[in-house]
Design a protein around this motif. Sequence first.
Motif, PDB file in Angstrom:
ATOM      1  N   ASP A   1      46.095  32.661  40.731  1.00 57.47           N
ATOM      2  CA  ASP A   1      46.557  32.693  39.350  1.00 57.47           C
ATOM      3  C   ASP A   1      45.391  33.189  38.500  1.00 57.47           C
ATOM      4  N   ARG A   2      45.487  34.403  38.011  1.00 58.91           N
ATOM      5  CA  ARG A   2      44.370  35.025  37.295  1.00 58.91           C
ATOM      6  C   ARG A   2      44.008  34.276  36.021  1.00 58.91           C
ATOM      7  N   GLN A   3      45.008  33.754  35.328  1.00 55.75           N
ATOM      8  CA  GLN A   3      44.728  33.027  34.091  1.00 55.75           C
ATOM      9  C   GLN A   3      43.949  31.742  34.377  1.00 55.75           C
ATOM     10  N   VAL A   4      44.329  31.048  35.441  1.00 56.48           N
ATOM     11  CA  VAL A   4      43.621  29.822  35.818  1.00 56.48           C
ATOM     12  C   VAL A   4      42.198  30.154  36.248  1.00 56.48           C
ATOM     13  N   GLU A   5      42.050  31.188  37.060  1.00 51.13           N
ATOM     14  CA  GLU A   5      40.714  31.581  37.527  1.00 51.13           C
ATOM     15  C   GLU A   5      39.821  31.985  36.357  1.00 51.13           C
ATOM     16  N   ARG A   6      40.378  32.684  35.391  1.00 51.26           N
ATOM     17  CA  ARG A   6      39.582  33.091  34.226  1.00 51.26           C
ATOM     18  C   ARG A   6      39.215  31.874  33.374  1.00 51.26           C
ATOM     19  N   ALA A   7      40.143  30.930  33.215  1.00 51.55           N
ATOM     20  CA  ALA A   7      39.862  29.730  32.429  1.00 51.55           C
ATOM     21  C   ALA A   7      38.749  28.912  33.077  1.00 51.55           C
TER      22      ALA A   7
END
Length: 238
Positions: free
Chosen positions: A197-203
């Motif tokens: 999950d790119r959004q989770v990884e970025r967060a």
Amino acid sequence: MRSGEGTAVLYWLMKWVFMGPLMRAAFRPEVRGADHLPRTGGALVASNHLAVLDSFVLPLMVPRRMAFPAKAEYFTTPGPVGTLQRWFFTGMGQVPIERGNGRAARAALDTGIRVLREGRLFGIYPEGTRSPDGRLYKGRTGVARMALEAGVPVVPVAMIGTDRANPVGSRFWRPVKITIAIGRPLDFSRYAGIADDRQVERAITDEVMDAILALSGQEYVDVYASKAKESAGDAEAA
């Protein structure tokens, strides 16, 4: 002597007999927050990256043995020089990493995850490369992927003064005081079971970088360090 025992002996020799005493005399390193480093179990140690010296000072000055990624070429060079080089980097706690395409990047992540699942500390520079100007640059999400897949906390670390002790372009180290600031472990277990999950990884990555920033006091730049270096190179060429 088994291989694991041999590498451990090399590490302790480096820490207390060879490199460690020299570094303590030259840089008078101060370690702040050493009690934040977990005493047992795997943990990902995420640090800013100001100089080549970081990879020598950090693993030798923290209380626990730590592994760091290093170019595979350091371990495969033939002849007496290659043997000495391999002995040195093994003693420093470095593990060989292939660099290059996407497959190599995945293999590098897998190596770090394996080390973490063995209950060891693994050091990583989320910026991906040394800062070109002493500022803190945007983190790459590999740190989040490793933390999630291995199920370990992330310990933020700030190296302070290594860029003055080991300036870019200089072949010699200077006797400048170095500080290692270690922050409280960051627990991302709330994201357990979430993969790719790119959004989770970025967060997660941004939270790690914020913690490093609070420890280092650097100026933050929301650009990848590698891109900043490319832009600087293009400007210089022009």
